[in-house]
Design an enzyme around this catalytic site. Sequence first.
Site, PDB file in Angstrom:
ATOM      1  N   GLN A  31       0.937  -1.115  -0.242  1.00 46.68           N
ATOM      2  CA  GLN A  31      -0.052   0.155   0.044  1.00 46.68           C
ATOM      3  C   GLN A  31       0.870   1.213   0.149  1.00 46.68           C
ATOM      4  O   GLN A  31       1.269   1.835   1.148  1.00 46.68           O
ATOM      5  CB  GLN A  31      -0.895  -0.111   1.225  1.00 46.68           C
ATOM      6  CG  GLN A  31      -1.916   1.304   0.918  1.00 46.68           C
ATOM      7  CD  GLN A  31      -3.095   0.685   1.823  1.00 46.68           C
ATOM      8  OE1 GLN A  31      -3.440  -0.220   2.509  1.00 46.68           O
ATOM      9  NE2 GLN A  31      -4.116   1.881   1.801  1.00 46.68           N
ATOM     10  N   PHE A  32       1.378   1.546  -1.313  1.00 51.67           N
ATOM     11  CA  PHE A  32       2.234   2.960  -1.344  1.00 51.67           C
ATOM     12  C   PHE A  32       1.376   4.100  -0.685  1.00 51.67           C
ATOM     13  O   PHE A  32       2.231   4.903  -0.244  1.00 51.67           O
ATOM     14  CB  PHE A  32       2.444   3.036  -2.683  1.00 51.67           C
ATOM     15  CG  PHE A  32       1.235   3.706  -3.795  1.00 51.67           C
ATOM     16  CD1 PHE A  32       1.075   5.089  -3.884  1.00 51.67           C
ATOM     17  CD2 PHE A  32       0.399   2.771  -4.229  1.00 51.67           C
ATOM     18  CE1 PHE A  32       0.281   5.542  -4.826  1.00 51.67           C
ATOM     19  CE2 PHE A  32      -0.625   3.407  -5.010  1.00 51.67           C
ATOM     20  CZ  PHE A  32      -0.771   4.692  -5.112  1.00 51.67           C
ATOM     21  N   THR A  33       0.110   4.153  -0.311  1.00 49.36           N
ATOM     22  CA  THR A  33      -0.379   5.295   0.073  1.00 49.36           C
ATOM     23  C   THR A  33      -0.271   5.734   1.380  1.00 49.36           C
ATOM     24  O   THR A  33      -0.516   6.648   1.912  1.00 49.36           O
ATOM     25  CB  THR A  33      -2.068   5.393  -0.401  1.00 49.36           C
ATOM     26  OG1 THR A  33      -2.677   4.163   0.666  1.00 49.36           O
ATOM     27  CG2 THR A  33      -2.422   5.067  -1.690  1.00 49.36           C
TER      28      THR A  33
END
Length: 150
Positions: free
Chosen positions: A78-80
């Site tokens: 989850q890059f966010t």
Amino acid sequence: MKVVVQRVSEASVTINKKIVASIGNGLLVLLGIVEEDTQEDIDWLCRKLVGLRVFPDENMVMNKSIHDTKGDVIVVSQFTLHASTRKGNRPSYIKAAKPDIAIPLYENFIATLQSNLGRSVQSGEFGADMKVKLLNDGPVTIIIDSKEKV
């Protein structure tokens, strides 16, 4: 490297309407990777996750780990998690590692967690449009950042 850890009664990951990972009691681990992350971050976080005492003992005190309970784990990239919201209303993801750096670290994270746990760990698919379903138990949600270790 940052994780959001959620104790769950159940969780699943669906890609293109197909369930690719599904667990009962255990941990859902959302993993965010930055370019500065190394195997040292992976090793530290995996040891922390395996020993994290967030499951109730016989007195209903959070005193047991995922290792103790033999629960399941799903890891989802989850890059966010590394979004910057300092300016404006559109988050910037410039801190998140690019796939050529992030994918090997993501795969090493899963392999190291499996090794430390002594059993298989399920996962989503890096970069895929995933639907993550979970029933948070407690609720228990903990954020751990390897850059904040002492």
